[in-house]
Design an enzyme around this catalytic site. Structure first.
Site, mmCIF file in Angstrom:
data_model
loop_
_atom_site.group_PDB
_atom_site.id
_atom_site.type_symbol
_atom_site.label_atom_id
_atom_site.label_comp_id
_atom_site.label_asym_id
_atom_site.label_seq_id
_atom_site.Cartn_x
_atom_site.Cartn_y
_atom_site.Cartn_z
ATOM 1 N N ASN A 1 18.480 -5.954 -23.357
ATOM 2 C CA ASN A 1 17.820 -6.835 -24.141
ATOM 3 C C ASN A 1 18.477 -8.187 -24.260
ATOM 4 O OD1 ASN A 1 19.599 -6.040 -26.321
ATOM 5 N ND2 ASN A 1 18.257 -6.128 -27.787
ATOM 6 N N ASP B 1 25.072 -10.917 -30.015
ATOM 7 C CA ASP B 1 24.281 -9.861 -30.412
ATOM 8 C C ASP B 1 25.351 -8.791 -31.354
ATOM 9 O OD1 ASP B 1 22.686 -7.383 -29.725
ATOM 10 O OD2 ASP B 1 24.399 -6.704 -28.599
ATOM 11 N N SER C 1 19.613 -10.872 -32.308
ATOM 12 C CA SER C 1 19.443 -9.351 -32.276
ATOM 13 C C SER C 1 17.850 -8.859 -32.129
ATOM 14 C CB SER C 1 20.029 -9.039 -33.715
ATOM 15 O OG SER C 1 19.799 -7.435 -33.804
ATOM 16 N N GLY C 2 17.738 -7.569 -31.827
ATOM 17 C CA GLY C 2 16.667 -7.127 -31.792
ATOM 18 C C GLY C 2 16.140 -6.729 -33.057
#
EC number: 3.1.3.-
Length: 257
Positions: free
Chosen positions: A209, A9, A43-44
């Site tokens: 997330n 992340d 990642s978002g």
């Protein structure tokens, strides 16, 4: 040592709380790659917001938009855009609630309204500028994620959209993903493409997330600064990002010779 798939992340994991990459993380990522491991950013964020981090660390593979856009060695291997009709219906709800939306495409983003303070704060936390305004930008384009700007208690109004999952990433904003979409789904696409066993996969994260990703991989690592829910399901809890947490975990897990 056999090569592994290792997913990181960004915010609170690769990045410290000042949005800087600790020197120990730089060295660790470089050494993991030198020893033959496949390192991914997971990642978002969009591909265009992930790009500077990839370049800084010399990484060529990533999962973006929480699993909706996956690249391995600079080649796109999976795309999963949002259905246009469902976007249109959600926008009607957002307009009624006076909740701004940001459309996230492969190479750009557009906002439904200009100069909204919630968008300014949320987008600003990503170290990027306020997007241009175009409330019809989604029409005829591949949109992989929406940023819906609303308070936590206002999110319930969007529970009636079965096509979407909402994942909060900021106190003022939630990611809108295709139902069932997650970083874990992106990792599944990588494993389908490469001959790797799930036991040879590792993931590092700190936020909500990251839950599915940490639970799915062979070894899930929660940063010391992670949310409690992530620490509860992780296989290993390392030190915080500000205390060289990635370097510590990689050493403790024996990922480097």
């Amino acid at each position: 040592m056999d090569s592994k798939l290792i997913f990181f992340d960004i915010d609170g994991t690769i990045y410290d709380h000042d949005k800087n990459i600790p020197e120990s993380t730089r060295k660790t990522v470089a050494e993991l790659q030198r020893q033959g491991h496949h390192v991914f950013i997971a990642s978002g964020r969009s591909p265009f917001l992930v790009k500077p981090i990839l370049e800084e660390l010399g990484i060529h593979s990533f999962i973006s938009y929480n699993g909706q856009f996956v690249v391995f060695e600079n080649q796109v291997i999976y795309k999963n855009p949002l259905p246009e009709n469902a976007i249109r219906r959600l926008l009607k709800q957002a307009d009624e609630g006076k909740h701004p939306v940001v459309f996230m495409a492969e190479d750009t983003m557009k906002a439904t309204v200009a100069d909204h303070p919630h968008v300014l704060e949320g987008i600003g936390s990503l170290k990027t500028d306020y997007p241009e305004t175009d409330d019809l930008f989604y029409e005829g384009k591949e949109i992989f994620q929406l940023l819906l700007f609303c308070q936590d208690e206002e999110e319930k109004a969007y529970a009636a959209f079965p096509e979407f999952d909402l994942v909060r990433w900021h106190e003022l904003s939630t990611d809108v993903l295709p139902h069932g979409g997650s970083k874990a789904e992106g990792i599944k696409k990588v494993i389908e493409r490469l001959p790797f066993d799930i036991g040879d996969t590792y993931a590092f994260g700190d936020g909500l997330n990251d839950l599915q990703m940490i639970e799915y991989v062979g070894t899930g690592v929660a940063m010391g600064n992670a949310v409690p829910e992530l620490k509860e399901i992780a296989d290993f809890v390392t030190k915080p990002v500000d205390e060289d947490g990635i370097a510590y975990a990689v050493k403790e897990l024996g990922l480097l010779k």
